[in-house]
Structure formats: structure tokens, C-alpha cells
Design a protein around this motif. Structure first.
Motif, PDB file in Angstrom:
ATOM      1  N   ASP A 167       0.840  -1.203   0.000  1.00  0.00           N
ATOM      2  CA  ASP A 167       0.000   0.000   0.000  1.00  0.00           C
ATOM      3  C   ASP A 167       0.873   1.251   0.000  1.00  0.00           C
ATOM      4  O   ASP A 167       1.469   1.604   1.027  1.00  0.00           O
ATOM      5  CB  ASP A 167      -0.917  -0.004   1.223  1.00  0.00           C
ATOM      6  N   PRO A 168       0.934   1.970  -1.122  1.00  0.00           N
ATOM      7  CA  PRO A 168       1.806   3.146  -1.199  1.00  0.00           C
ATOM      8  C   PRO A 168       1.272   4.351  -0.432  1.00  0.00           C
ATOM      9  O   PRO A 168       2.000   5.298  -0.188  1.00  0.00           O
ATOM     10  CB  PRO A 168       1.859   3.438  -2.700  1.00  0.00           C
ATOM     11  N   THR A 169       0.008   4.317  -0.036  1.00  0.00           N
ATOM     12  CA  THR A 169      -0.579   5.465   0.656  1.00  0.00           C
ATOM     13  C   THR A 169      -0.407   5.388   2.176  1.00  0.00           C
ATOM     14  O   THR A 169      -0.645   6.378   2.859  1.00  0.00           O
ATOM     15  CB  THR A 169      -2.083   5.583   0.342  1.00  0.00           C
ATOM     16  N   ALA A 170       0.007   4.221   2.667  1.00  0.00           N
ATOM     17  CA  ALA A 170       0.121   4.046   4.119  1.00  0.00           C
ATOM     18  C   ALA A 170       1.542   4.358   4.580  1.00  0.00           C
ATOM     19  O   ALA A 170       2.514   4.137   3.859  1.00  0.00           O
ATOM     20  CB  ALA A 170      -0.246   2.619   4.496  1.00  0.00           C
ATOM     21  N   SER A 171       1.639   4.832   5.809  1.00  0.00           N
ATOM     22  CA  SER A 171       2.957   5.057   6.407  1.00  0.00           C
ATOM     23  C   SER A 171       3.582   3.692   6.726  1.00  0.00           C
ATOM     24  O   SER A 171       2.907   2.670   6.699  1.00  0.00           O
ATOM     25  CB  SER A 171       2.814   5.867   7.694  1.00  0.00           C
ATOM     26  N   THR A 172       4.860   3.704   7.041  1.00  0.00           N
ATOM     27  CA  THR A 172       5.541   2.460   7.412  1.00  0.00           C
ATOM     28  C   THR A 172       4.829   1.802   8.592  1.00  0.00           C
ATOM     29  O   THR A 172       4.554   0.594   8.565  1.00  0.00           O
ATOM     30  CB  THR A 172       7.018   2.727   7.768  1.00  0.00           C
ATOM     31  N   ALA A 173       4.527   2.570   9.610  1.00  0.00           N
ATOM     32  CA  ALA A 173       3.861   2.018  10.794  1.00  0.00           C
ATOM     33  C   ALA A 173       2.487   1.452  10.438  1.00  0.00           C
ATOM     34  O   ALA A 173       2.127   0.361  10.891  1.00  0.00           O
ATOM     35  CB  ALA A 173       3.743   3.077  11.878  1.00  0.00           C
ATOM     36  N   GLU A 174       1.720   2.177   9.633  1.00  0.00           N
ATOM     37  CA  GLU A 174       0.392   1.685   9.236  1.00  0.00           C
ATOM     38  C   GLU A 174       0.503   0.383   8.453  1.00  0.00           C
ATOM     39  O   GLU A 174      -0.272  -0.556   8.682  1.00  0.00           O
ATOM     40  CB  GLU A 174      -0.333   2.740   8.396  1.00  0.00           C
ATOM     41  N   ARG A 175       1.457   0.330   7.516  1.00  0.00           N
ATOM     42  CA  ARG A 175       1.647  -0.907   6.743  1.00  0.00           C
ATOM     43  C   ARG A 175       2.008  -2.068   7.656  1.00  0.00           C
ATOM     44  O   ARG A 175       1.473  -3.163   7.531  1.00  0.00           O
ATOM     45  CB  ARG A 175       2.723  -0.710   5.675  1.00  0.00           C
ATOM     46  N   LEU A 176       2.934  -1.828   8.588  1.00  0.00           N
ATOM     47  CA  LEU A 176       3.368  -2.900   9.482  1.00  0.00           C
ATOM     48  C   LEU A 176       2.241  -3.387  10.390  1.00  0.00           C
ATOM     49  O   LEU A 176       2.103  -4.595  10.610  1.00  0.00           O
ATOM     50  CB  LEU A 176       4.565  -2.445  10.314  1.00  0.00           C
ATOM     51  N   VAL A 177       1.448  -2.477  10.900  1.00  0.00           N
ATOM     52  CA  VAL A 177       0.319  -2.886  11.750  1.00  0.00           C
ATOM     53  C   VAL A 177      -0.644  -3.748  10.951  1.00  0.00           C
ATOM     54  O   VAL A 177      -1.141  -4.768  11.447  1.00  0.00           O
ATOM     55  CB  VAL A 177      -0.392  -1.649  12.350  1.00  0.00           C
ATOM     56  N   THR A 178      -0.898  -3.392   9.713  1.00  0.00           N
ATOM     57  CA  THR A 178      -1.820  -4.166   8.891  1.00  0.00           C
ATOM     58  C   THR A 178      -1.205  -5.502   8.481  1.00  0.00           C
ATOM     59  O   THR A 178      -1.885  -6.534   8.495  1.00  0.00           O
ATOM     60  CB  THR A 178      -2.257  -3.358   7.650  1.00  0.00           C
ATOM     61  N   VAL A 179       0.072  -5.503   8.123  1.00  0.00           N
ATOM     62  CA  VAL A 179       0.759  -6.752   7.757  1.00  0.00           C
ATOM     63  C   VAL A 179       0.730  -7.715   8.932  1.00  0.00           C
ATOM     64  O   VAL A 179       0.322  -8.882   8.808  1.00  0.00           O
ATOM     65  CB  VAL A 179       2.219  -6.477   7.318  1.00  0.00           C
ATOM     66  N   LEU A 180       1.171  -7.256  10.093  1.00  0.00           N
ATOM     67  CA  LEU A 180       1.210  -8.117  11.276  1.00  0.00           C
ATOM     68  C   LEU A 180      -0.196  -8.406  11.798  1.00  0.00           C
ATOM     69  O   LEU A 180      -0.443  -9.461  12.383  1.00  0.00           O
ATOM     70  CB  LEU A 180       2.074  -7.481  12.357  1.00  0.00           C
ATOM     71  N   GLY A 181      -1.108  -7.482  11.546  1.00  0.00           N
ATOM     72  CA  GLY A 181      -2.503  -7.710  11.909  1.00  0.00           C
ATOM     73  C   GLY A 181      -3.112  -8.892  11.175  1.00  0.00           C
ATOM     74  O   GLY A 181      -4.012  -9.556  11.700  1.00  0.00           O
ATOM     75  N   ALA A 182      -2.622  -9.186   9.974  1.00  0.00           N
ATOM     76  CA  ALA A 182      -3.114 -10.353   9.237  1.00  0.00           C
ATOM     77  C   ALA A 182      -2.824 -11.636  10.010  1.00  0.00           C
ATOM     78  O   ALA A 182      -3.665 -12.540  10.083  1.00  0.00           O
ATOM     79  CB  ALA A 182      -2.486 -10.410   7.840  1.00  0.00           C
ATOM     80  N   LYS A 183      -1.650 -11.714  10.613  1.00  0.00           N
ATOM     81  CA  LYS A 183      -1.312 -12.886  11.434  1.00  0.00           C
ATOM     82  C   LYS A 183      -2.149 -12.902  12.702  1.00  0.00           C
ATOM     83  O   LYS A 183      -2.715 -13.925  13.077  1.00  0.00           O
ATOM     84  CB  LYS A 183       0.170 -12.894  11.782  1.00  0.00           C
ATOM     85  N   LEU A 184      -2.221 -11.777  13.352  1.00  0.00           N
ATOM     86  CA  LEU A 184      -2.989 -11.678  14.590  1.00  0.00           C
ATOM     87  C   LEU A 184      -4.458 -12.009  14.342  1.00  0.00           C
ATOM     88  O   LEU A 184      -5.088 -12.723  15.132  1.00  0.00           O
ATOM     89  CB  LEU A 184      -2.830 -10.270  15.168  1.00  0.00           C
ATOM     90  N   ASP A 185      -5.006 -11.532  13.235  1.00  0.00           N
ATOM     91  CA  ASP A 185      -6.413 -11.798  12.909  1.00  0.00           C
ATOM     92  C   ASP A 185      -6.679 -13.288  12.689  1.00  0.00           C
ATOM     93  O   ASP A 185      -7.743 -13.783  13.065  1.00  0.00           O
ATOM     94  CB  ASP A 185      -6.853 -11.006  11.681  1.00  0.00           C
ATOM     95  N   LEU A 186      -5.738 -13.991  12.089  1.00  0.00           N
ATOM     96  CA  LEU A 186      -5.894 -15.428  11.899  1.00  0.00           C
ATOM     97  C   LEU A 186      -6.070 -16.106  13.257  1.00  0.00           C
ATOM     98  O   LEU A 186      -6.984 -16.908  13.463  1.00  0.00           O
ATOM     99  CB  LEU A 186      -4.686 -15.999  11.153  1.00  0.00           C
ATOM    100  N   THR A 187      -5.225 -15.765  14.195  1.00  0.00           N
ATOM    101  CA  THR A 187      -5.296 -16.346  15.535  1.00  0.00           C
ATOM    102  C   THR A 187      -6.565 -15.910  16.265  1.00  0.00           C
ATOM    103  O   THR A 187      -7.257 -16.734  16.867  1.00  0.00           O
ATOM    104  CB  THR A 187      -4.052 -15.939  16.352  1.00  0.00           C
ATOM    105  N   LEU A 188      -6.882 -14.627  16.201  1.00  0.00           N
ATOM    106  CA  LEU A 188      -8.079 -14.125  16.878  1.00  0.00           C
ATOM    107  C   LEU A 188      -9.348 -14.761  16.323  1.00  0.00           C
ATOM    108  O   LEU A 188     -10.266 -15.102  17.087  1.00  0.00           O
ATOM    109  CB  LEU A 188      -8.158 -12.596  16.764  1.00  0.00           C
ATOM    110  N   THR A 189      -9.404 -14.944  15.016  1.00  0.00           N
ATOM    111  CA  THR A 189     -10.577 -15.569  14.399  1.00  0.00           C
ATOM    112  C   THR A 189     -10.746 -16.994  14.894  1.00  0.00           C
ATOM    113  O   THR A 189     -11.852 -17.409  15.262  1.00  0.00           O
ATOM    114  CB  THR A 189     -10.461 -15.537  12.862  1.00  0.00           C
TER     115      THR A 189
END
Length: 187
Positions: free
Chosen positions: A73-95
Motif C-alpha cells: 500500500d503506497p498510501t500508508a505510512s511504514t507504521a500503518e503498513r506494518l500494523v496491517t501486515v502483522l494484523g493479518a497474522k494476529l487476525d488469523l489467531t483471533l478468528t
């Protein structure tokens, strides 16, 4: 072979595994949930373990695809991208924790059945994180990615409040990204 049929079987397997756990699920359970005969199910999967592995592969592939989209995502900041990238893993576990009391069994990385898949998923996710950090962290990108993935795995240990790991992930990423701007050698 029909990929639609295989998807039906894997969806049925997910339903059975989340309801009964892997050990207690039978091929009869999967066939009934899929609305198919057992012999028909065996045309697509060899056994319950094969269904579980294929399902795990699909879940990991979907999570990685989400992580890669976020990283690009070119519109997101580094921190926003990382939270979303790592959130994909976290979401798998949370689901899985939200949908099944058998989540610990389903996510057990030490099992002979899927341990190699968990390792490959973690390695590929770390690669995605490192690539997302490359411009910002330079030669430290892989080391920082290792820390961020470890942070995410640690946050999965306490899921009593599903919002808490997400908040902590945002805070942890913000701190680490801010630290990248601080001179010093982390290598």
C-alpha cells in the motif's frame, strides 16, 4: 477434479475442526458437513490429516496474501503498513479463538502434521515485514522484522480481550518504527 468441491470439503472441514477439534473430527463428520458421501470426499482428500493440512495451507496463504497487499500500500505510512501486515497474522489467531474452543490445538505449531507449514508461514511473513521495512531500516530490516513477528506471536498468548493485542501491536510497532529514526547500531 472440481476446485468448487474441494472448497466445499475444506469449508466443511473447518466447520468440523473448529467445532470438535482435529482429534475428535472424523471423515464421516466432514462428509456430512459437506453434504457428500465419504467415498466422494476421499476423491479430493486422502484422509482427515490431509484435509487439515490443506485447510491450514489455505488459511496461511490467505493471511499472507492479505499481508502482501498491506505491505504494498503506497498510501500508508511504514507504521500503518506494518500494523496491517502483522494484523493479518494476529487476525488469523483471533478468528480461530473466537470461532473455536479448540484454537490451541488448531494453531499448535509443534504438531507433526502442520509444524512445517507454521514455520514456512512465519518465515514468509517475516520476509514480507522485512521488505516493508527495507527503505526505513536498511540492513537492519531483517532483524527488526524478526522482533516485530516475535512481538506479534507474543501478543497471541493472551487473547482474553480481543482488542488488547491489536492496541499493543499498534503501540509496539509505533515504538519500533520511532526507534528506527534514532541513531545507533541495533545489528
Amino acid at each position: 477434479m472440481s476446485s468448487d468441491r474441494l472448497e466445499t470439503i475444506l469449508a466443511a472441514a473447518y466447520e468440523c475442526f473448529t467445532r470438535h477439534g482435529v482429534r475428535r473430527t472424523t471423515m464421516d463428520d466432514i462428509a456430512a458437513a459437506a453434504g457428500m458421501s465419504r467415498p466422494a470426499v476421499y476423491q479430493y482428500v486422502r484422509n482427515k490429516d490431509d484435509a487439515y493440512r490443506r485447510l491450514a495451507e489455505r488459511l496461511f496463504a490467505d493471511s499472507l496474501a492479505e499481508a502482501r497487499r498491506a505491505a504494498a500500500d503506497p498510501t500508508a505510512s511504514t507504521a500503518e503498513r506494518l500494523v496491517t501486515v502483522l494484523g493479518a497474522k494476529l487476525d488469523l489467531t483471533l478468528t480461530l479463538h473466537r470461532e473455536s474452543r479448540h484454537a490451541a490445538e488448531l494453531l499448535d505449531e509443534s504438531t507433526k502434521l502442520t509444524g512445517d507449514l507454521v514455520e514456512a508461514y512465519t518465515r514468509e511473513l517475516t520476509d514480507v515485514v522485512a521488505a516493508a521495512l527495507a527503505d526505513r531500516a536498511g540492513p537492519r530490516a531483517r532483524a527488526v522484522a524478526d522482533v516485530l513477528v516475535a512481538l506479534t506471536r507474543g501478543l497471541e498468548a493472551d487473547l482474553t480481550d480481543p482488542d488488547l493485542p491489536r492496541r499493543r501491536l499498534r503501540d509496539g510497532v509505533a515504538l519500533i518504527v520511532a526507534g528506527l529514526d534514532t541513531p545507533g547500531d541495533l545489528a
